[in-house]
Design a protein around this motif. Structure first.
Motif, PDB file in Angstrom:
ATOM      1  N   ALA A 260      71.059  16.169 -57.916  1.00 55.87           N
ATOM      2  CA  ALA A 260      71.367  17.263 -58.826  1.00 55.87           C
ATOM      3  C   ALA A 260      72.704  17.885 -58.438  1.00 55.87           C
ATOM      4  CB  ALA A 260      70.263  18.314 -58.791  1.00 55.87           C
ATOM      5  N   ARG A 261      73.431  18.327 -59.444  1.00 55.24           N
ATOM      6  CA  ARG A 261      74.744  18.924 -59.211  1.00 55.24           C
ATOM      7  C   ARG A 261      74.869  20.249 -59.954  1.00 55.24           C
ATOM      8  NH1 ARG A 261      75.666  13.845 -57.590  1.00 55.24           N
ATOM      9  NH2 ARG A 261      77.585  13.412 -56.434  1.00 55.24           N
ATOM     10  N   ILE A 262      75.409  21.229 -59.243  1.00 51.57           N
ATOM     11  CA  ILE A 262      75.683  22.550 -59.813  1.00 51.57           C
ATOM     12  C   ILE A 262      77.160  22.827 -59.578  1.00 51.57           C
ATOM     13  CG2 ILE A 262      75.192  25.010 -59.699  1.00 51.57           C
ATOM     14  CD1 ILE A 262      72.429  24.271 -58.539  1.00 51.57           C
ATOM     15  N   VAL A 263      77.892  23.077 -60.650  1.00 52.81           N
ATOM     16  CA  VAL A 263      79.332  23.330 -60.550  1.00 52.81           C
ATOM     17  C   VAL A 263      79.616  24.757 -60.995  1.00 52.81           C
ATOM     18  CG1 VAL A 263      81.632  22.677 -61.340  1.00 52.81           C
ATOM     19  CG2 VAL A 263      79.906  20.912 -60.951  1.00 52.81           C
ATOM     20  N   VAL A 264      80.340  25.503 -60.155  1.00 50.55           N
ATOM     21  CA  VAL A 264      80.822  26.835 -60.509  1.00 50.55           C
ATOM     22  C   VAL A 264      82.339  26.723 -60.674  1.00 50.55           C
ATOM     23  CG1 VAL A 264      81.022  29.247 -59.814  1.00 50.55           C
ATOM     24  CG2 VAL A 264      78.951  27.965 -59.260  1.00 50.55           C
ATOM     25  N   ASP A 265      82.794  26.854 -61.919  1.00 46.32           N
ATOM     26  CA  ASP A 265      84.192  26.618 -62.286  1.00 46.32           C
ATOM     27  C   ASP A 265      84.793  27.914 -62.814  1.00 46.32           C
ATOM     28  OD1 ASP A 265      86.554  25.403 -62.914  1.00 46.32           O
ATOM     29  OD2 ASP A 265      85.722  23.992 -64.370  1.00 46.32           O
TER      30      ASP A 265
ATOM     31  N   ARG B 114      61.132  24.047 -51.237  1.00 45.81           N
ATOM     32  CA  ARG B 114      60.101  23.706 -52.199  1.00 45.81           C
ATOM     33  C   ARG B 114      60.780  23.327 -53.503  1.00 45.81           C
ATOM     34  NH1 ARG B 114      59.042  28.313 -55.412  1.00 45.81           N
ATOM     35  NH2 ARG B 114      59.841  30.278 -54.554  1.00 45.81           N
ATOM     36  N   ALA B 115      60.010  22.801 -54.426  1.00 50.76           N
ATOM     37  CA  ALA B 115      60.550  22.416 -55.724  1.00 50.76           C
ATOM     38  C   ALA B 115      60.777  23.653 -56.575  1.00 50.76           C
ATOM     39  CB  ALA B 115      59.591  21.456 -56.419  1.00 50.76           C
ATOM     40  N   VAL B 116      62.002  23.829 -57.049  1.00 48.60           N
ATOM     41  CA  VAL B 116      62.322  24.995 -57.873  1.00 48.60           C
ATOM     42  C   VAL B 116      63.190  24.567 -59.046  1.00 48.60           C
ATOM     43  CG1 VAL B 116      62.185  26.620 -55.953  1.00 48.60           C
ATOM     44  CG2 VAL B 116      64.360  25.544 -56.480  1.00 48.60           C
ATOM     45  N   GLN B 117      63.101  25.364 -60.107  1.00 51.26           N
ATOM     46  CA  GLN B 117      63.963  25.176 -61.256  1.00 51.26           C
ATOM     47  C   GLN B 117      65.285  25.884 -60.991  1.00 51.26           C
ATOM     48  OE1 GLN B 117      63.587  23.429 -63.954  1.00 51.26           O
ATOM     49  NE2 GLN B 117      61.386  22.914 -64.008  1.00 51.26           N
ATOM     50  N   ALA B 118      66.376  25.133 -60.969  1.00 54.34           N
ATOM     51  CA  ALA B 118      67.673  25.722 -60.644  1.00 54.34           C
ATOM     52  C   ALA B 118      68.146  26.755 -61.677  1.00 54.34           C
ATOM     53  CB  ALA B 118      68.723  24.622 -60.485  1.00 54.34           C
ATOM     54  N   PRO B 119      67.975  26.526 -62.987  1.00 53.83           N
ATOM     55  CA  PRO B 119      68.518  27.499 -63.954  1.00 53.83           C
ATOM     56  C   PRO B 119      68.051  28.924 -63.734  1.00 53.83           C
ATOM     57  CG  PRO B 119      67.917  25.472 -65.083  1.00 53.83           C
ATOM     58  CD  PRO B 119      67.422  25.340 -63.680  1.00 53.83           C
ATOM     59  N   ALA B 120      66.781  29.121 -63.387  1.00 57.67           N
ATOM     60  CA  ALA B 120      66.280  30.483 -63.177  1.00 57.67           C
ATOM     61  C   ALA B 120      67.005  31.153 -62.021  1.00 57.67           C
ATOM     62  CB  ALA B 120      64.776  30.442 -62.911  1.00 57.67           C
TER      63      ALA B 120
ATOM     64  N   ARG C  75      77.746  24.805 -64.558  1.00 56.36           N
ATOM     65  CA  ARG C  75      77.236  23.563 -65.160  1.00 56.36           C
ATOM     66  C   ARG C  75      76.199  22.928 -64.230  1.00 56.36           C
ATOM     67  NH1 ARG C  75      82.893  23.209 -65.834  1.00 56.36           N
ATOM     68  NH2 ARG C  75      83.113  21.733 -64.107  1.00 56.36           N
ATOM     69  N   THR C  76      75.196  22.326 -64.818  1.00 58.55           N
ATOM     70  CA  THR C  76      74.217  21.549 -64.043  1.00 58.55           C
ATOM     71  C   THR C  76      74.055  20.193 -64.690  1.00 58.55           C
ATOM     72  OG1 THR C  76      72.244  22.239 -65.269  1.00 58.55           O
ATOM     73  CG2 THR C  76      72.984  23.700 -63.506  1.00 58.55           C
TER      74      THR C  76
ATOM     75  N   ASP D  17      76.218  25.866 -68.972  1.00 58.55           N
ATOM     76  CA  ASP D  17      76.037  24.533 -69.562  1.00 58.55           C
ATOM     77  C   ASP D  17      75.006  23.797 -68.702  1.00 58.55           C
ATOM     78  OD1 ASP D  17      76.183  22.125 -70.847  1.00 58.55           O
ATOM     79  OD2 ASP D  17      78.217  21.618 -70.171  1.00 58.55           O
ATOM     80  N   TYR D  18      73.728  24.054 -68.989  1.00 53.82           N
ATOM     81  CA  TYR D  18      72.645  23.493 -68.186  1.00 53.82           C
ATOM     82  C   TYR D  18      72.119  22.211 -68.824  1.00 53.82           C
ATOM     83  CZ  TYR D  18      72.401  28.192 -66.093  1.00 53.82           C
ATOM     84  OH  TYR D  18      72.693  29.372 -65.465  1.00 53.82           O
TER      85      TYR D  18
END
Length: 539
Positions: free
Chosen positions: A317-322, A237-243, A308-309, A266-267
């Motif tokens: 959409a991209r989510i980076v865990v650095d 489903r559609a979700v907000q990634a930051p939460a 980072r998003t 860094d969103y």
């Protein structure tokens, strides 16, 4: 040549025993040359007299290369040469065999320098004038590889069983926590509401708020554990990634803080919602943060993780865990997503986290891979599809502020729960919206009371898991004896991750709340029953 052949033939005809010997020699040579094992014959000085085709294939030497050379020079690894020469010298001097007639496992060296495991059996051939030794060598590389694979699969099965046991334990612990946590959260919320606007009670109200906030945090942690343990088909489903990202960080906050790891976010504020299963997305991010935290344990100086998003050029959409850890060597970058591959010490990692995470990412229609790190360590990029909105409304999550519900009057509810504090909490929550609640401590008690009153209730709020007649059995009984009331049943559960509970909730189609819940959630869902026809006694 013709004369020699005629002479040999005539000699054989003249002496049948010689013919038999020649025939036996030819048969023996054919058998040895076609043997699957390597056969090397050496003299008593250890020099090669002959070898078969399997020996050539196994060790990489042709027969012409090997003839006359020391077997120690050809196939004995450097670290074993001294022992080999000493053994030969001891046997020549004493005649006492050391390995003759026994099968032993050892290492042998190929022409290219590689060592292989072999099984060796040596036999002595005594002739009137001298002695020879026949070395039969069997390459064990394939057998050892198969043994290693069997052990790997055995370890993998053990890890799978252990993870399943941990999942069951996690579910049980979460279920036990949910009941008292529901009471703390619910009572703190209602106390906060009662003290709102009372100036003299402002300090007490502030304390109630602190309790509620802490309880909500605990509830989020429990839900995150439940989501990770949950095994179900992906429900996108559609979700907000930051939460979800913040939830993963909060879940692991203690371990990160105790390890001295600073987490930066860094969103991209303009990034749209992603179309994913929220539980599986959070599991991926939790795995990545756990890996980064473990890598940072060996890092001196500052330790940091940045999340980072952003939206890539391709619209995904991209989510980076650095992280600022040691990074991943180039030689290992192609292997880190392989199942059970790990660079961690024994007992620290299972080698399945990244493999599972990549599989979950692909099941979301996305990808997980390595990208250059901005912090000097390892950076994993999760690529996800962006949600497309068609004007549909986003479902309200449990725990969201309840809409403004106008209190009704003269309504009656049956609350069924074997935890008295939970039943009392639900009753108090409903009383604020015009319900008078009758309590039952078990499904069997509820059946008796519903029979006595003819099922004339406006709502039934029922725990799903109870010791005698559980919620599922009570619902089937209500459908059979008071069908009009079946549409007014609301379930409360701390066990929805269980396969039986999940299947029942999906099939019955009734609304449910997962513990821990806020009092307003009960009123919000029960308010929807007002449009249904009211059950009357005997229906």
């Amino acid at each position: 040549m013709g004369d020699a052949g005629e002479k040999s033939a005539s000699t054989s005809e003249a002496d049948p025993r010689l013919a038999d010997l020649e025939r036996d020699a030819l048969v023996y040579a054919a058998v040895v040359d076609s043997a699957l094992d390597a056969v090397i014959v050496v003299d008593e000085d250890g020099r090669v007299v002959t070898m078969n085709a399997s020996a050539e294939a196994c060790f990489g030497y042709s027969k012409s290369e090997a003839l006359g050379r020391s077997i120690g020079e050809l196939i004995v690894p450097d670290r074993h040469k001294a022992a080999h020469e000493a053994g030969l010298a001891r046997y020549r001097a004493t005649g006492v065999p050391h390995v003759l007639g026994r099968r032993v496992e050892m290492e042998a060296r190929r022409k290219d320098g590689a060592t292989i495991p072999v099984e060796l059996a040596i036999t002595e051939v005594k002739l009137p004038d001298r002695r020879y030794f026949t070395a039969n060598l069997r390459d064990l590389s394939a057998a050892k590889a198969a043994e290693t694979e069997i052990q790997r699969q055995r370890d993998a099965l053990h890890q799978t069983e252990k993870l399943a046991a941990i999942g069951s334990l996690l579910a049980g612990v979460a279920h036990e926590l949910n009941n008292p946590l529901s009471v703390v959260l619910g009572q703190a919320t209602m106390l906060e509401e009662e003290l709102a606007g009372i100036a003299a009670a402002s300090a007490t109200g502030a304390r109630a708020t602190q309790i509620r906030i802490a309880a909500e945090r605990c509830a989020r942690v429990v839900r995150s554990f439940m989501a990770i343990a949950r095994q179900h088909k992906a429900e996108k489903r559609a979700v907000q990634a930051p939460a979800l990202l913040d939830g993963a960080v909060e879940l692991l906050s203690y371990g990160l803080r105790s390890n001295g790891v600073a987490v930066y976010r860094d969103y991209d504020g303009q990034m749209p919602e992603v179309f994913v299963d929220p539980d599986q997305l959070q599991q991926i991010v939790v795995n990545l943060i756990v890996n980064a935290n473990q890598a940072l344990q060996e890092t001196e100086g500052s330790r940091a993780i940045e999340i980072r998003t952003f939206v890539g050029d391709d619209g995904h959409a991209r989510i980076v865990v650095d992280d600022s850890g040691p990074g991943i060597p180039d030689a290992l970058r192609a292997q880190i997503f392989d199942p059970f591959f790990t660079t961690k010490p024994m007992g620290v990692g299972t080698g399945i986290g990244l493999s599972i995470s990549r599989g979950l990412a692909q099941s979301q229609g996305g990808q997980l891979g390595l990208v250059p790190s901005l912090l000097g360590g390892a950076a994993f990029e999760l690529v996800l599809p962006v949600a497309t909105r068609n004007g549909g409304q986003v479902e309200q999550e449990a725990g969201d502020p309840a809409p403004d519900i106008q209190p009704a009057t003269g309504l009656r509810a049956r609350v069924v729960d074997d935890e008295p504090d939970i039943a009392k909490l639900v009753s108090e929550a409903l009383s604020r919206h015009g319900y008078r609640s009758d309590l039952a401590g078990s499904g069997a008690e509820a059946q008796a009371l519903l029979s006595a009153t003819g099922g004339a209730y406006d709502a039934v709020i029922c725990d799903l898991r109870m010791p005698d007649v559980d919620g599922a059995a009570l619902f089937q009984w209500i459908k059979a004896h008071h069908p009009a009331l079946a549409g007014r049943v609301l379930f409360i559960t701390g066990d929805s991750l269980g396969p039986a509970a999940g299947l029942f909730l999906a099939e019955c189609g009734r609304p449910f709340l997962e513990k821990p819940f806020a009092p307003g959630d009960v009123a919000r869902l029960v308010a929807g029953f007002s449009t249904l026809p009211r059950a009357t006694p005997g229906t």
